[in-house]
Design an enzyme around this catalytic site. Structure first.
Site, PDB file in Angstrom:
ATOM      1  N   PRO A  75       0.793  -1.227   0.000  1.00 41.27           N
ATOM      2  CA  PRO A  75       0.000   0.000   0.000  1.00 41.27           C
ATOM      3  C   PRO A  75       0.827   1.279   0.000  1.00 41.27           C
ATOM      4  O   PRO A  75       1.884   1.348   0.639  1.00 41.27           O
ATOM      5  CB  PRO A  75      -0.824  -0.096   1.290  1.00 41.27           C
ATOM      6  CG  PRO A  75      -0.108  -1.072   2.143  1.00 41.27           C
ATOM      7  CD  PRO A  75       0.534  -2.048   1.194  1.00 41.27           C
ATOM      8  N   ASN A  76       0.317   2.233  -0.741  1.00 40.06           N
ATOM      9  CA  ASN A  76       0.862   3.605  -0.832  1.00 40.06           C
ATOM     10  C   ASN A  76       2.162   3.705  -1.618  1.00 40.06           C
ATOM     11  O   ASN A  76       2.657   4.813  -1.845  1.00 40.06           O
ATOM     12  CB  ASN A  76       1.043   4.219   0.570  1.00 40.06           C
ATOM     13  CG  ASN A  76      -0.279   4.387   1.267  1.00 40.06           C
ATOM     14  OD1 ASN A  76      -1.173   5.031   0.713  1.00 40.06           O
ATOM     15  ND2 ASN A  76      -0.443   3.811   2.436  1.00 40.06           N
ATOM     16  N   ARG A 118       5.258  11.177  -1.854  1.00 38.11           N
ATOM     17  CA  ARG A 118       5.401  10.920  -0.412  1.00 38.11           C
ATOM     18  C   ARG A 118       6.625  11.669   0.120  1.00 38.11           C
ATOM     19  O   ARG A 118       7.407  12.248  -0.639  1.00 38.11           O
ATOM     20  CB  ARG A 118       5.502   9.409  -0.159  1.00 38.11           C
ATOM     21  CG  ARG A 118       4.238   8.665  -0.574  1.00 38.11           C
ATOM     22  CD  ARG A 118       4.301   7.205  -0.228  1.00 38.11           C
ATOM     23  NE  ARG A 118       4.154   6.976   1.217  1.00 38.11           N
ATOM     24  CZ  ARG A 118       4.238   5.778   1.770  1.00 38.11           C
ATOM     25  NH1 ARG A 118       4.450   4.695   1.029  1.00 38.11           N
ATOM     26  NH2 ARG A 118       4.100   5.640   3.082  1.00 38.11           N
ATOM     27  N   TYR A 146      11.478   8.604   1.299  1.00 41.12           N
ATOM     28  CA  TYR A 146      11.152   7.789   0.129  1.00 41.12           C
ATOM     29  C   TYR A 146      11.778   8.268  -1.179  1.00 41.12           C
ATOM     30  O   TYR A 146      11.598   7.620  -2.208  1.00 41.12           O
ATOM     31  CB  TYR A 146       9.625   7.716  -0.022  1.00 41.12           C
ATOM     32  CG  TYR A 146       8.938   7.208   1.228  1.00 41.12           C
ATOM     33  CD1 TYR A 146       9.215   5.935   1.724  1.00 41.12           C
ATOM     34  CD2 TYR A 146       8.014   7.989   1.922  1.00 41.12           C
ATOM     35  CE1 TYR A 146       8.597   5.460   2.871  1.00 41.12           C
ATOM     36  CE2 TYR A 146       7.391   7.520   3.070  1.00 41.12           C
ATOM     37  CZ  TYR A 146       7.691   6.261   3.542  1.00 41.12           C
ATOM     38  OH  TYR A 146       7.072   5.778   4.676  1.00 41.12           O
ATOM     39  N   ASN A 161       8.396  -5.082  -1.024  1.00 41.04           N
ATOM     40  CA  ASN A 161       8.230  -3.989  -0.081  1.00 41.04           C
ATOM     41  C   ASN A 161       6.760  -4.034   0.344  1.00 41.04           C
ATOM     42  O   ASN A 161       5.870  -3.646  -0.423  1.00 41.04           O
ATOM     43  CB  ASN A 161       8.563  -2.645  -0.733  1.00 41.04           C
ATOM     44  CG  ASN A 161       8.477  -1.508   0.266  1.00 41.04           C
ATOM     45  OD1 ASN A 161       7.965  -1.679   1.378  1.00 41.04           O
ATOM     46  ND2 ASN A 161       8.962  -0.339  -0.123  1.00 41.04           N
ATOM     47  N   ALA A 193       3.119  -0.595   4.682  1.00 40.83           N
ATOM     48  CA  ALA A 193       2.630  -0.682   6.063  1.00 40.83           C
ATOM     49  C   ALA A 193       2.184  -2.094   6.444  1.00 40.83           C
ATOM     50  O   ALA A 193       2.170  -2.444   7.626  1.00 40.83           O
ATOM     51  CB  ALA A 193       1.493   0.315   6.262  1.00 40.83           C
ATOM     52  N   GLU A 253      13.490  -8.789   1.247  1.00 34.69           N
ATOM     53  CA  GLU A 253      12.657  -7.688   1.746  1.00 34.69           C
ATOM     54  C   GLU A 253      13.347  -6.358   1.435  1.00 34.69           C
ATOM     55  O   GLU A 253      14.582  -6.250   1.510  1.00 34.69           O
ATOM     56  CB  GLU A 253      12.488  -7.849   3.258  1.00 34.69           C
ATOM     57  CG  GLU A 253      11.575  -6.816   3.875  1.00 34.69           C
ATOM     58  CD  GLU A 253      11.432  -6.989   5.391  1.00 34.69           C
ATOM     59  OE1 GLU A 253      12.065  -7.886   5.973  1.00 34.69           O
ATOM     60  OE2 GLU A 253      10.688  -6.179   5.976  1.00 34.69           O
ATOM     61  N   HIS A 257      12.925  -1.925   1.855  1.00 36.47           N
ATOM     62  CA  HIS A 257      12.254  -0.699   2.291  1.00 36.47           C
ATOM     63  C   HIS A 257      13.082   0.487   1.831  1.00 36.47           C
ATOM     64  O   HIS A 257      14.319   0.449   1.926  1.00 36.47           O
ATOM     65  CB  HIS A 257      12.106  -0.643   3.822  1.00 36.47           C
ATOM     66  CG  HIS A 257      11.259  -1.757   4.333  1.00 36.47           C
ATOM     67  ND1 HIS A 257       9.891  -1.746   4.233  1.00 36.47           N
ATOM     68  CD2 HIS A 257      11.593  -2.932   4.906  1.00 36.47           C
ATOM     69  CE1 HIS A 257       9.421  -2.883   4.731  1.00 36.47           C
ATOM     70  NE2 HIS A 257      10.432  -3.617   5.133  1.00 36.47           N
ATOM     71  N   ARG A 297      12.793   4.564  12.747  1.00 37.48           N
ATOM     72  CA  ARG A 297      11.588   5.399  12.721  1.00 37.48           C
ATOM     73  C   ARG A 297      10.719   5.080  13.941  1.00 37.48           C
ATOM     74  O   ARG A 297      11.231   4.701  14.983  1.00 37.48           O
ATOM     75  CB  ARG A 297      10.867   5.189  11.387  1.00 37.48           C
ATOM     76  CG  ARG A 297      11.735   5.616  10.190  1.00 37.48           C
ATOM     77  CD  ARG A 297      11.027   5.438   8.861  1.00 37.48           C
ATOM     78  NE  ARG A 297       9.833   6.284   8.787  1.00 37.48           N
ATOM     79  CZ  ARG A 297       8.941   6.214   7.790  1.00 37.48           C
ATOM     80  NH1 ARG A 297       9.126   5.370   6.782  1.00 37.48           N
ATOM     81  NH2 ARG A 297       7.873   6.998   7.793  1.00 37.48           N
TER      82      ARG A 297
HETATM   83  C1  DQA Z   1       8.144   1.472   3.743  1.00 43.85           C
HETATM   84  C2  DQA Z   1       8.175   1.687   5.253  1.00 43.85           C
HETATM   85  C3  DQA Z   1       6.814   1.429   5.863  1.00 43.85           C
HETATM   86  O1  DQA Z   1       6.863   1.625   7.265  1.00 43.85           O
HETATM   87  C4  DQA Z   1       5.803   2.391   5.289  1.00 43.85           C
HETATM   88  O2  DQA Z   1       4.521   2.116   5.805  1.00 43.85           O
HETATM   89  C5  DQA Z   1       5.791   2.405   3.799  1.00 43.85           C
HETATM   90  C6  DQA Z   1       7.058   2.299   3.080  1.00 43.85           C
HETATM   91  C7  DQA Z   1       9.479   1.860   3.090  1.00 43.85           C
HETATM   92  O3  DQA Z   1       9.682   1.488   1.935  1.00 43.85           O
HETATM   93  O4  DQA Z   1      10.305   2.538   3.695  1.00 43.85           O
HETATM   94  O5  DQA Z   1       4.760   2.596   3.181  1.00 43.85           O
HETATM   95  O6  DQA Z   1       7.913   0.100   3.490  1.00 43.85           O
END
Ligand code: DQA
Length: 139
Positions: free
Chosen positions: A9-10, A17, A22, A71, A74, A95, A97, A104
């Site tokens: 998501p997102n 963002r 990011y 990735n 959340a 994985e 990020h 964080r």
């Molecule tokens: C994320 C880190 C997550 O905590 C966050 O909710 C994201 C992006 C990252 O790529 O840093 O949406 O996965």
């Protein structure tokens, strides 16, 4: 090698963002660069969803792939369902990020993907994805 590149998501909102965490690239920019960097014999399939169930179903339908770069956004911190789907996957899970989730908020330190992943690249913005690809191509 057949690799899935899965984003939760997102991550479709990259570019809009918080740049501090990011970076400035869109997900499309990152996916294009992953394609550019992939070996000729690497088959890539990209998937992004804001919906937990769609991510679960996508993983279930692609269990024959060799590796997953994921990735989870959340859902990394909340989704036992995504964890359980990834547990079915017999290939290598990497994985990713963009931000460093360990530096964080505390709630981002919970990571349901981590126990299933061979390695995690984080905190390097888009380079986290490129390092994941290069890790897979060098193993
Ligand atoms: C994320 C880190 C997550 O905590 C966050 O909710 C994201 C992006 C990252 O790529 O840093 O949406 O996965």
């Amino acid at each position: 090698m057949k690799i899935l590149v899965i984003n939760g998501p997102n991550l479709n909102m990259l570019g809009k963002r918080d740049k501090k965490y990011y970076g400035t690239l869109t997900l499309n920019d990152i996916n294009k660069e992953i394609k550019n960097r992939a070996n000729k014999n690497t088959k890539l399939k990209f998937f992004q969803s804001n919906e937990e169930g769609k991510l679960v179903t996508f993983v279930q339908k692609h269990l024959n792939y060799d590796a997953i770069i994921i990735n989870g956004g959340a859902y990394t911190h909340t989704s036992i369902a995504l964890h359980d789907a990834l547990e079915l996957f017999k290939g290598i899970i990497v994985e990713v990020h963009l931000s460093n989730i360990l530096e964080r908020e505390d709630y981002r330190k919970i990571d349901y993907i981590k126990p299933l992943a061979k390695i995690c690249f984080m905190g390097k913005k888009e380079n986290s994805y490129y390092e994941a690809l290069s890790y897979l191509q060098n193993t």
